[in-house]
Write a protein that holds these residues in place. Sequence first.
Motif, PDB file in Angstrom:
ATOM      1  N   ASP A   1       3.290   5.973  -3.159  1.00 40.88           N
ATOM      2  CA  ASP A   1       4.316   6.834  -3.487  1.00 40.88           C
ATOM      3  C   ASP A   1       4.312   6.697  -4.962  1.00 40.88           C
ATOM      4  OD1 ASP A   1       5.489   6.716  -1.059  1.00 40.88           O
ATOM      5  OD2 ASP A   1       6.682   5.239  -1.256  1.00 40.88           O
ATOM      6  N   GLU A   2       4.046   5.869  -5.750  1.00 43.85           N
ATOM      7  CA  GLU A   2       3.680   5.837  -7.129  1.00 43.85           C
ATOM      8  C   GLU A   2       2.433   6.786  -7.466  1.00 43.85           C
ATOM      9  OE1 GLU A   2       2.927   1.903  -8.215  1.00 43.85           O
ATOM     10  OE2 GLU A   2       4.914   1.255  -8.320  1.00 43.85           O
ATOM     11  N   THR A   3       1.420   6.790  -6.413  1.00 43.70           N
ATOM     12  CA  THR A   3       0.256   7.617  -6.850  1.00 43.70           C
ATOM     13  C   THR A   3       0.825   9.146  -6.744  1.00 43.70           C
ATOM     14  OG1 THR A   3      -1.360   6.174  -6.159  1.00 43.70           O
ATOM     15  CG2 THR A   3      -1.864   8.164  -6.295  1.00 43.70           C
ATOM     16  N   ARG A   4       1.700   9.478  -5.859  1.00 43.74           N
ATOM     17  CA  ARG A   4       2.248  10.804  -5.486  1.00 43.74           C
ATOM     18  C   ARG A   4       3.038  11.254  -6.815  1.00 43.74           C
ATOM     19  NH1 ARG A   4       3.929  10.151   0.924  1.00 43.74           N
ATOM     20  NH2 ARG A   4       1.915  10.535   1.872  1.00 43.74           N
ATOM     21  N   LEU A   5       3.877  10.352  -7.097  1.00 40.49           N
ATOM     22  CA  LEU A   5       4.680  10.405  -8.459  1.00 40.49           C
ATOM     23  C   LEU A   5       3.746  11.002  -9.769  1.00 40.49           C
ATOM     24  CD1 LEU A   5       7.567   7.879  -8.002  1.00 40.49           C
ATOM     25  CD2 LEU A   5       7.884  10.309  -7.645  1.00 40.49           C
ATOM     26  N   GLU A   6       2.777  10.105  -9.492  1.00 42.62           N
ATOM     27  CA  GLU A   6       2.004  10.327 -10.758  1.00 42.62           C
ATOM     28  C   GLU A   6       1.278  11.756 -10.734  1.00 42.62           C
ATOM     29  OE1 GLU A   6      -0.688   7.215 -11.076  1.00 42.62           O
ATOM     30  OE2 GLU A   6       0.752   5.546 -11.817  1.00 42.62           O
TER      31      GLU A   6
ATOM     32  N   GLU B   1       2.589  14.304  -8.932  1.00 41.27           N
ATOM     33  CA  GLU B   1       3.485  15.320  -9.092  1.00 41.27           C
ATOM     34  C   GLU B   1       3.752  15.506 -10.685  1.00 41.27           C
ATOM     35  OE1 GLU B   1       6.177  18.616  -8.560  1.00 41.27           O
ATOM     36  OE2 GLU B   1       4.714  17.536  -7.287  1.00 41.27           O
TER      37      GLU B   1
ATOM     38  N   GLN C   1       4.013   1.547  -1.103  1.00 42.88           N
ATOM     39  CA  GLN C   1       4.471   1.555  -2.455  1.00 42.88           C
ATOM     40  C   GLN C   1       3.660   2.252  -3.483  1.00 42.88           C
ATOM     41  OE1 GLN C   1       6.012  -2.105  -3.888  1.00 42.88           O
ATOM     42  NE2 GLN C   1       7.096  -1.265  -5.607  1.00 42.88           N
ATOM     43  N   SER C   2       2.364   1.698  -3.466  1.00 43.10           N
ATOM     44  CA  SER C   2       1.217   2.223  -4.378  1.00 43.10           C
ATOM     45  C   SER C   2       1.028   3.758  -3.876  1.00 43.10           C
ATOM     46  CB  SER C   2      -0.105   1.321  -4.027  1.00 43.10           C
ATOM     47  OG  SER C   2      -1.060   1.877  -4.823  1.00 43.10           O
TER      48      SER C   2
ATOM     49  N   GLU D   1       0.947  -1.104  -0.006  1.00 41.61           N
ATOM     50  CA  GLU D   1      -0.044  -0.037   0.087  1.00 41.61           C
ATOM     51  C   GLU D   1       1.025   1.255   0.025  1.00 41.61           C
ATOM     52  OE1 GLU D   1      -3.301   0.676  -0.177  1.00 41.61           O
ATOM     53  OE2 GLU D   1      -3.405  -1.462  -0.574  1.00 41.61           O
TER      54      GLU D   1
END
Length: 464
Positions: A34-39, A41, A31-32, A29
């Motif tokens: 973090d990926e969502t945050r990068l998306e 940004e 990791q997901s 969760e």
Amino acid sequence: MKKERKVFLGVTAGSCALALGLGIFIHFEAQSIDETRLEVEALRQKIVASRKLIEGTSTLERDVIVQREMSKHLRTILPDDNDMNSWMRTIQDFQQDSGVRTRMLKKKAVDPRAEAGAFDKVVYICSLDADSFEYLDFLDRIETHSRFMRVAKMDIVAARRGSVAEEGMALHKISLDIETFVYEPKNEAAPVDIDSYERKRDLMMGEINRRRAALSLSSFTYRGARGRRDPFVDPRVPVDSGSGLSMREQMELVEELFGRMQAAKAQYALVQAAQNVIEEMMARDDLEVMIAGIETDVRRLQAEGSISYMPSQKRLQHEVIDALDALQGSLASVDGSRGPSVKRLREVLGAMDGHLIRDEFELALDAFRLVDDQLDFIEHDPLRKPFVVKLRRKALIARIVREFDEFEIEVSGVATMKGAASVATINGKACQVGEMLTRDLLIHEIHTDEIRFIYRGVVLARRF
């Protein structure tokens, strides 16, 4: 105990398995997230970039519109490759119209690497002979031409002082580089359509006109020598030129006549542009008055020998007398067999009267010659016939007086007695009233201070 231990181990094992499962779930969760945050940004940066692009599009669009309109303007003031074919002829026309004498006109090689971009430099080397005012006229034509030109280099070798007296003018040797720029945009992209282009362009006309004005060059209207001396000629000239007038006074007289001649040419243009007969007659009457005045003043200057300064003599001949002859020739070609107008005849008659009153008989005949060859056409016109008679009569008187002045009459003594005929010694011979000195010359009266003669029907006196 064993049972409790088994229960404890089971609970412990279950707890560990549950904790491990929860840990694995939390890890995935996180990791997901973090990926969502990068998306998020990345999406935010795209939004910012898109906003900048949207904001810059209107600015870019305005710049493109201004540049397109300025490109059109640049094409009107800078030649392109096709215009360069006639550019050399333009320079040659400048030389001919200004009166300079060309010695050389050729294209100068220019290093193409020295000039980059949409503007290619073109240079012509021009060598010519001219006085200062012809050269200034030539420069004025370069300055005021619709295409951009500039003089990048100039060398002047002043004329010798003696050349003014020998040739009548100071011809300086002048060499100059005349430069322009050919406007040929390179790697020009295909034009992009802009929605509502005309409307947007109209809204930006203020900025476009401001930039156009920045490219416009102010110019000075050159009005000729106007009595000024050539600054490249040695000014050490004698104050008295032999005619009683200084050099500057002679230059000013000729300049004044030149100005009147230019005004007469402008008036002739009005005659040609007249829309009806009445307008033409009025313009022509004014022109004839101007011509008559110029003719009278030129005759007087020539008769008195007032213009002895060689440059002024040359200018008087070329720019006044020759121009006046050409103008009169143009009038004569238009008139055909109509002959001079009443106003023209009246002007000539007035000029002859003025010359006769001042005993300027040769000048009176010069004025008569202006219309003499046209009088046969109008001698049967009842309106102009009286002028023809008067003009011919006054011309006859002027010729008679001129011939009488050529007689050699030397009076060495006069004897008068009351009640007796008076006697005069003329050319060593005693003569009385009524005697003929020649076939046409009769002694009419003898007085103590003059003798009156009758020559060809005219009474003339010779004082002594």
